[in-house]
Design a protein around this motif. Sequence first.
Motif, short mmCIF file in Angstrom:
data_model
loop_
_atom_site.label_atom_id
_atom_site.label_comp_id
_atom_site.label_asym_id
_atom_site.label_seq_id
_atom_site.Cartn_x
_atom_site.Cartn_y
_atom_site.Cartn_z
N ARG A 165 57.98 -115.73 -6.53
CA ARG A 165 57.55 -114.34 -6.64
C ARG A 165 57.87 -113.57 -5.36
O ARG A 165 58.30 -112.40 -5.40
N ALA A 166 57.70 -114.22 -4.21
CA ALA A 166 57.97 -113.54 -2.94
C ALA A 166 59.46 -113.24 -2.77
O ALA A 166 59.83 -112.17 -2.27
N ILE A 167 60.32 -114.16 -3.18
CA ILE A 167 61.76 -113.92 -3.13
C ILE A 167 62.13 -112.73 -4.01
O ILE A 167 62.95 -111.87 -3.64
N THR A 168 61.51 -112.66 -5.19
CA THR A 168 61.75 -111.52 -6.08
C THR A 168 61.32 -110.22 -5.43
O THR A 168 62.02 -109.20 -5.51
N GLN A 169 60.17 -110.24 -4.74
CA GLN A 169 59.71 -109.04 -4.03
C GLN A 169 60.71 -108.62 -2.97
O GLN A 169 61.01 -107.42 -2.80
N GLU A 203 68.06 -116.03 -9.78
CA GLU A 203 67.41 -115.45 -10.95
C GLU A 203 67.08 -113.98 -10.71
O GLU A 203 67.27 -113.15 -11.61
N ALA A 204 66.61 -113.66 -9.51
CA ALA A 204 66.31 -112.26 -9.20
C ALA A 204 67.58 -111.42 -9.23
O ALA A 204 67.57 -110.26 -9.68
N GLY A 205 68.69 -111.99 -8.76
CA GLY A 205 69.95 -111.26 -8.77
C GLY A 205 70.39 -110.90 -10.18
O GLY A 205 70.89 -109.80 -10.42
N LEU A 284 61.19 -108.36 12.51
CA LEU A 284 61.79 -108.97 11.32
C LEU A 284 60.95 -108.78 10.06
O LEU A 284 59.77 -109.13 10.02
N THR A 285 61.58 -108.24 9.04
CA THR A 285 60.99 -108.27 7.70
C THR A 285 61.03 -109.71 7.22
O THR A 285 62.05 -110.39 7.34
N THR A 286 59.92 -110.20 6.68
CA THR A 286 59.85 -111.63 6.35
C THR A 286 58.88 -111.89 5.23
O THR A 286 58.06 -111.02 4.86
N ILE A 287 58.96 -113.07 4.68
CA ILE A 287 58.04 -113.51 3.64
C ILE A 287 56.99 -114.41 4.29
O ILE A 287 57.33 -115.40 4.95
N ALA A 288 55.74 -114.05 4.14
CA ALA A 288 54.64 -114.79 4.76
C ALA A 288 53.96 -115.70 3.75
O ALA A 288 53.88 -115.38 2.56
N ALA A 289 53.50 -116.82 4.24
CA ALA A 289 52.74 -117.76 3.41
C ALA A 289 51.48 -118.17 4.16
O ALA A 289 51.46 -118.18 5.39
N ALA A 327 52.25 -115.92 -1.66
CA ALA A 327 53.16 -115.56 -0.56
C ALA A 327 53.47 -114.09 -0.73
O ALA A 327 53.43 -113.57 -1.85
N TRP A 328 53.79 -113.39 0.34
CA TRP A 328 53.96 -111.95 0.22
C TRP A 328 55.00 -111.46 1.23
O TRP A 328 55.28 -112.11 2.24
#
Length: 359
Positions: A165-169, A203-205, A284-289, A327-328
């Motif tokens: 879900r975070a990768i999709t975001q 998949e998001a692509g 850095l823009t990043t995905i946090a967990a 994750a966000w």
Amino acid sequence: MGDGEGAEVTIYDVAAAAGVAASTVSRALSKPGRVSFKTAEHVRRVAAELGYRSSRIELPLSQRGTGVLAVVVADIANPVFVGVVRGAERAADQHDLTLAVVETQESEAVEQRALARLEATVDGFVLASSRLTDQAIRAVAKRRAVVVLNRTVGSVPSVVSDNGRAITQAAEHLVGLGHTSIAYLAGPEASYADGTRWRSLREAGLELDVRVVRVGPHLPTLRGGGAAAAAWQQRPTTAVIAYNDLMAIGFIQAVTAAGRRVPADVSVVGFDDIVDAEIVRPPLTTIAAPTVDMGASAVGHLVSSRRDTARPSAPDGTTGEPVLLPAWLVVRASTGPAPAPAAAGGSAARRAPAPRPTG
């Protein structure tokens, strides 16, 4: 000690006879790893002489437990593991357990040897970013309690963050900024998390109608990010998502040195939200967990396993669904509007002064 014949001997009787505190007796009989070998043997001898018995002391030594858990990490220098270890340590301390930290240096062979050496001295393992095969992990789980992080292995308990879900975001964020091509800077080939993140981005692509390509594999380090940048510059995209923050930062350093601007020429997204993600320029823009929660949750499961059954597997022999934590996306300054079409494909680098080749 009780005066009447047949009176039950208590832990306080043992403590008085052994000349130690009752809490020391408790640890010596239930968690021998928490006291010295000499003290544990002394307390056990006194307890036996007094006729003190408990379900714990009657267990074979192999089932008494040591009171020690091990967290196995791929690279102790990687800041992402700080949160995992911190959460695991806090949870272990709450349950009067000791936590050992083991580094495997991103090596499957080193990890296998470490687990083999430790099996007899710990009650369970938390495998963070394990490089072992599923079969190897299941084999260890038959002999000791095991929880894996950021990975699902059939019949073995796991704690994962919602990377998909975070990768999709992240992809939606980039598409919303006008990006039409995204490169994934791949990490270690043996990493389960790497495969999951790449599949999620593909998949998001498809869903977002954006072109995605894979660059790598590379080491999950600053140097690995630099190597990924060199490969990326052969066929640049307007945005990249890196396997982790260290690679993203190494990428930013390399492309900046080559004359490109972040985010004017390429937007960059990392993964893990390490402390350095806020320090690097641009931030850095990043995905946090929730790494602290992941470590604590893993230890909590190991504690439950020790209480519920002497077997190393889950109480019912299965694990059901993995524990899924959120994750966000954390948006900072390394992502911005896509460059104009004329700038894509490397013309941005020509706009910025670049060093002349020498020799």
